[in-house]
Each structure stands twice: as structure tokens, then as C-alpha cells.
Design a protein around this motif. Structure first.
Motif, mmCIF file in Angstrom:
data_model
loop_
_atom_site.group_PDB
_atom_site.id
_atom_site.type_symbol
_atom_site.label_atom_id
_atom_site.label_comp_id
_atom_site.label_asym_id
_atom_site.label_seq_id
_atom_site.Cartn_x
_atom_site.Cartn_y
_atom_site.Cartn_z
ATOM 1 N N GLU A 105 0.804 -1.153 -0.108
ATOM 2 C CA GLU A 105 -0.103 0.203 0.055
ATOM 3 C C GLU A 105 0.919 1.311 -0.090
ATOM 4 O OE1 GLU A 105 -3.260 2.090 -0.365
ATOM 5 O OE2 GLU A 105 -3.167 -0.147 -0.390
ATOM 6 N N ALA A 106 1.901 1.306 0.849
ATOM 7 C CA ALA A 106 2.893 2.186 0.835
ATOM 8 C C ALA A 106 3.581 2.301 -0.598
ATOM 9 C CB ALA A 106 3.827 2.155 1.868
ATOM 10 N N GLN A 107 3.930 1.470 -1.159
ATOM 11 C CA GLN A 107 4.443 1.460 -2.509
ATOM 12 C C GLN A 107 3.737 1.933 -3.499
ATOM 13 O OE1 GLN A 107 6.136 -2.361 -3.433
ATOM 14 N NE2 GLN A 107 6.422 -1.907 -5.640
ATOM 15 N N ALA A 108 2.321 1.397 -3.356
ATOM 16 C CA ALA A 108 1.329 1.949 -4.476
ATOM 17 C C ALA A 108 1.037 3.867 -4.239
ATOM 18 C CB ALA A 108 0.020 1.399 -4.174
ATOM 19 N N TYR A 109 1.148 4.053 -3.088
ATOM 20 C CA TYR A 109 1.047 5.601 -2.873
ATOM 21 C C TYR A 109 2.092 6.231 -3.589
ATOM 22 C CZ TYR A 109 0.739 10.253 -1.187
ATOM 23 O OH TYR A 109 0.575 11.218 -1.056
ATOM 24 N N PHE A 110 3.387 6.001 -3.346
ATOM 25 C CA PHE A 110 4.446 6.658 -4.140
ATOM 26 C C PHE A 110 4.719 6.363 -5.564
ATOM 27 C CE2 PHE A 110 5.849 6.588 0.485
ATOM 28 C CZ PHE A 110 5.648 7.867 0.786
ATOM 29 N N ALA A 111 4.324 5.267 -5.793
ATOM 30 C CA ALA A 111 4.300 4.997 -7.292
ATOM 31 C C ALA A 111 3.587 5.575 -8.188
ATOM 32 C CB ALA A 111 4.257 3.359 -7.441
ATOM 33 N N GLY A 112 2.083 5.721 -7.459
ATOM 34 C CA GLY A 112 1.044 6.376 -8.212
ATOM 35 C C GLY A 112 1.572 7.886 -8.199
ATOM 36 N N GLU A 113 2.031 8.571 -7.354
ATOM 37 C CA GLU A 113 2.417 9.894 -7.414
ATOM 38 C C GLU A 113 3.382 9.973 -8.530
ATOM 39 O OE1 GLU A 113 0.968 12.665 -5.991
ATOM 40 O OE2 GLU A 113 -0.346 10.941 -5.481
ATOM 41 N N LEU A 172 11.497 8.230 -1.167
ATOM 42 C CA LEU A 172 10.457 7.524 -0.456
ATOM 43 C C LEU A 172 10.163 6.178 -0.908
ATOM 44 C CD1 LEU A 172 8.641 10.998 0.338
ATOM 45 C CD2 LEU A 172 10.207 9.670 2.072
ATOM 46 N N LEU A 173 9.960 6.225 -2.137
ATOM 47 C CA LEU A 173 9.556 4.804 -2.876
ATOM 48 C C LEU A 173 10.533 3.858 -2.462
ATOM 49 C CD1 LEU A 173 7.714 2.894 -4.448
ATOM 50 C CD2 LEU A 173 8.661 4.020 -6.286
ATOM 51 N N GLN A 174 11.985 4.189 -2.619
ATOM 52 C CA GLN A 174 13.051 3.166 -2.353
ATOM 53 C C GLN A 174 12.971 2.514 -0.987
ATOM 54 O OE1 GLN A 174 16.834 5.337 -3.158
ATOM 55 N NE2 GLN A 174 17.765 3.148 -3.397
ATOM 56 N N LEU A 175 12.528 3.348 -0.346
ATOM 57 C CA LEU A 175 12.410 2.815 1.032
ATOM 58 C C LEU A 175 11.590 1.706 1.260
ATOM 59 C CD1 LEU A 175 12.371 6.125 3.523
ATOM 60 C CD2 LEU A 175 14.311 4.795 2.757
ATOM 61 N N VAL A 176 10.505 1.629 0.625
ATOM 62 C CA VAL A 176 9.705 0.469 0.627
ATOM 63 C C VAL A 176 9.729 -0.321 -0.389
ATOM 64 C CG1 VAL A 176 7.881 1.651 1.996
ATOM 65 C CG2 VAL A 176 7.684 1.975 -0.572
ATOM 66 N N VAL A 177 10.240 0.003 -1.603
ATOM 67 C CA VAL A 177 10.110 -1.120 -2.697
ATOM 68 C C VAL A 177 11.319 -2.080 -2.627
ATOM 69 C CG1 VAL A 177 12.109 0.207 -4.167
ATOM 70 C CG2 VAL A 177 10.131 -1.035 -5.257
ATOM 71 N N ALA A 217 -4.178 3.720 -12.114
ATOM 72 C CA ALA A 217 -3.625 2.548 -12.706
ATOM 73 C C ALA A 217 -2.519 2.201 -12.165
ATOM 74 C CB ALA A 217 -3.464 2.984 -14.323
ATOM 75 N N MET A 218 -1.555 2.987 -11.838
ATOM 76 C CA MET A 218 -0.291 2.407 -11.114
ATOM 77 C C MET A 218 -0.614 1.991 -9.870
ATOM 78 S SD MET A 218 2.914 1.875 -11.571
ATOM 79 C CE MET A 218 3.621 3.024 -12.890
ATOM 80 N N ARG A 219 -1.363 2.675 -9.107
ATOM 81 C CA ARG A 219 -1.636 2.086 -7.749
ATOM 82 C C ARG A 219 -2.260 0.587 -7.797
ATOM 83 N NH1 ARG A 219 -3.318 7.808 -4.641
ATOM 84 N NH2 ARG A 219 -1.518 8.447 -4.369
ATOM 85 N N ALA A 220 -3.220 0.902 -8.640
ATOM 86 C CA ALA A 220 -3.952 -0.576 -8.841
ATOM 87 C C ALA A 220 -3.149 -1.814 -9.162
ATOM 88 C CB ALA A 220 -5.027 -0.313 -9.946
ATOM 89 N N HIS A 221 -2.204 -1.253 -10.077
ATOM 90 C CA HIS A 221 -1.018 -2.272 -10.440
ATOM 91 C C HIS A 221 -0.439 -2.816 -9.424
ATOM 92 C CE1 HIS A 221 1.898 -4.259 -12.685
ATOM 93 N NE2 HIS A 221 2.894 -3.202 -12.673
ATOM 94 N N ILE A 222 0.079 -1.816 -8.146
ATOM 95 C CA ILE A 222 0.973 -2.460 -7.327
ATOM 96 C C ILE A 222 0.210 -3.027 -6.335
ATOM 97 C CG2 ILE A 222 2.453 -1.389 -5.377
ATOM 98 C CD1 ILE A 222 3.765 -1.013 -8.327
ATOM 99 N N ARG A 223 -1.029 -2.660 -6.199
ATOM 100 C CA ARG A 223 -1.875 -3.497 -5.152
ATOM 101 C C ARG A 223 -2.214 -4.877 -5.702
ATOM 102 N NH1 ARG A 223 -5.531 1.720 -4.741
ATOM 103 N NH2 ARG A 223 -4.640 2.812 -2.760
ATOM 104 N N HIS A 224 -2.415 -4.779 -6.929
ATOM 105 C CA HIS A 224 -2.558 -6.109 -7.777
ATOM 106 C C HIS A 224 -1.276 -7.105 -7.343
ATOM 107 C CE1 HIS A 224 -3.817 -8.411 -11.705
ATOM 108 N NE2 HIS A 224 -3.953 -9.050 -10.732
#
Length: 245
Positions: A105-113, A172-177, A217-224
């Protein structure tokens, strides 16, 4: 799918915070690579809480000495990813279903942004590069080329992230990815096709210059991807207690 982090700015150059040259920097980089390998072992379900991570075994698997393995495990202990049992060694810390969902979920947030910002900046040349990369991903998926799938997936997300030109958000994304099992994802049932299908939606939003659609679309992708990993871990009996907590 995992979201690789661009190691350089849109204009290129070395990644910020790169270790200096010399043996100390090289050893630190090796320790970081070992830590990434162990995270992937844990997040892919290949080792779990209750099983010990033997320094010599990890060192042999990677063809390195024990020293960087020990340094990596101490670093992972500081992250709360492994625990040290006195006189016995290191083992993965307990990892619940909710933990995995929270990480994605954290990854999805930053990747979506990053995708939303990329939609506002992306050039025709970069869109063409993404389209070519998507074709490579689809070809690799059809032939079940695991390395080709991982390589094309990494390239796709790297291009999107670079187009965003937002280094702080990327950091920030790097911290969770780093907790996503990049090298093992192509072996998870359904992931390759999900990556192909989801990327089409991301690419369509980028072509339209629609920031909100790209974000969603990106957030849905990461959550998937996170859902597929949870199902994979459940299939391996990863959570004896049902994964609660």
C-alpha cells in the motif's frame, strides 16, 4: 511487479548517496546486495520465521565471504526484518499478511504519485520507449523468459519514474520497494500476465496525459502485485496462524 527506483535524475548522473570508491564503499555495496537477497528470500516465502539464516549457507550461495553476510543481517536486524537469537543465529522476524499489504500500500501510494507526475512531463520519445519495452515484456511473457520479464518490467517502471523527475518522492519509494521480491516475482502464478495487462492501462493514461488516471492505474497495479504475493505466500503455508496481526 515491483517498482524499481531510478538511480539517477532525468538528466542522468550517479545516484545520490552512492558509496565512495575504495574498499569500504565496495564492502558496503556488497552488504547492501546481500541484504536485498535475504529480503527477497523472506518476502518470497523461501525462508520464514522459525528457520535460521545460516551465514555460511548464504555466503556459499552468493559466492562471497561471511563478513558482508553478517553485516547485512545486522542491518536487517536494525530494520526489524530479522531477529538475533542468542547463541543460535539470525531468523526472519514474524511477517503477517497485514505487514505485506501495508508494504504494498505504501509502495502503491508513492509509485502512483510518480506516475501522475510522469503523465504531465512525458515526451513522445519516452512514450515510444515505454511502448517498445511493453512489447519486450509481452514477448518474454509468451516465452516464459523469467529474466526477460524481470528486465522489461524493471525498465518500464524505471522509465516512468525517471519521467516524473521527482527525486524526493523516488527516494521515499525506495524505502519500501526494497521489500518486494523482484527476482522471484516472475515465478508467482499470475504475475507475468498481470504485469502485461496492468501496464497497458498505465501506458494508456500516460499517452492521454491524464495524471489522475495514471495515478490510479499504477496504484491498482501495485496493489494487484501485493495481492498475488499474499496468495503465493498463503499457498506455501507461510502463515500458520492465518496471517493475522
Amino acid at each position: 511487479m515491483t517498482v524499481p527506483i531510478p538511480g539517477e535524475s532525468r538528466a542522468g548522473g550517479a545516484p545520490p548517496g552512492s558509496p565512495p570508491g575504495g574498499s569500504l564503499g565496495g564492502r558496503r555495496q556488497l552488504s547492501d546486495e546481500v541484504a536485498a537477497y535475504v529480503r527477497e528470500l523472506i518476502m518470497s516465502g523461501r525462508v520464514r520465521h522459525g528457520e535460521f539464516l545460516r551465514l555460511e549457507r548464504v555466503a556459499d550461495d552468493l559466492g562471497i565471504s561471511v563478513t558482508p553476510v553478517r553485516e547485512a543481517l545486522l542491518s536487517l536486524r536494525g530494520e526489524g526484518f530479522v531477529t538475533l537469537v542468542p547463541r543460535r543465529g539470525f531468523m526472519p522476524a514474524p511477517l503477517s499478511r497485514r505487514d505485506v499489504q501495508d508494504l504494498f500500500e505504501a509502495q502503491a501510494y508513492f509509485a502512483g504519485e510518480l506516475a501522475a507526475r510522469a503523465a504531465e512531463k512525458i515526451t513522445e520519445e519516452e512514450l515510444a520507449e515505454l511502448a517498445r519495452t511493453q512489447e519486450l515484456l509481452e514477448d518474454a511473457s509468451r516465452t516464459r523468459d523469467a529474466e526477460g520479464i524481470e528486465r522489461a518490467n524493471h525498465r518500464f517502471h524505471r522509465t516512468v519514474n525517471l519521467c516524473a523527475d521527482s527525486p524526493k518522492t523516488a527516494w521515499l519509494l525506495q524505502l519500501v520497494v526494497r521489500y518486494a521480491p523482484r527476482r522471484f516475482f516472475s515465478s508467482i502464478d499470475g504475475w507475468s500476465q498481470a504485469s502485461v495487462d496492468d501496464h497497458h492501462l498505465v501506458l494508456a493514461a500516460l499517452r492521454a496525459g491524464d495524471a489522475d488516471a495514471a495515478r490510479q492505474a499504477m496504484r491498482a497495479h501495485i496493489r494487484h502485485a501485493g495481492t498475488l504475493l499474499v496468495v503465493h505466500l498463503e499457498g506455501r503455508g507461510f502463515w500458520d496462524d492465518g496471517g493475522a496481526g
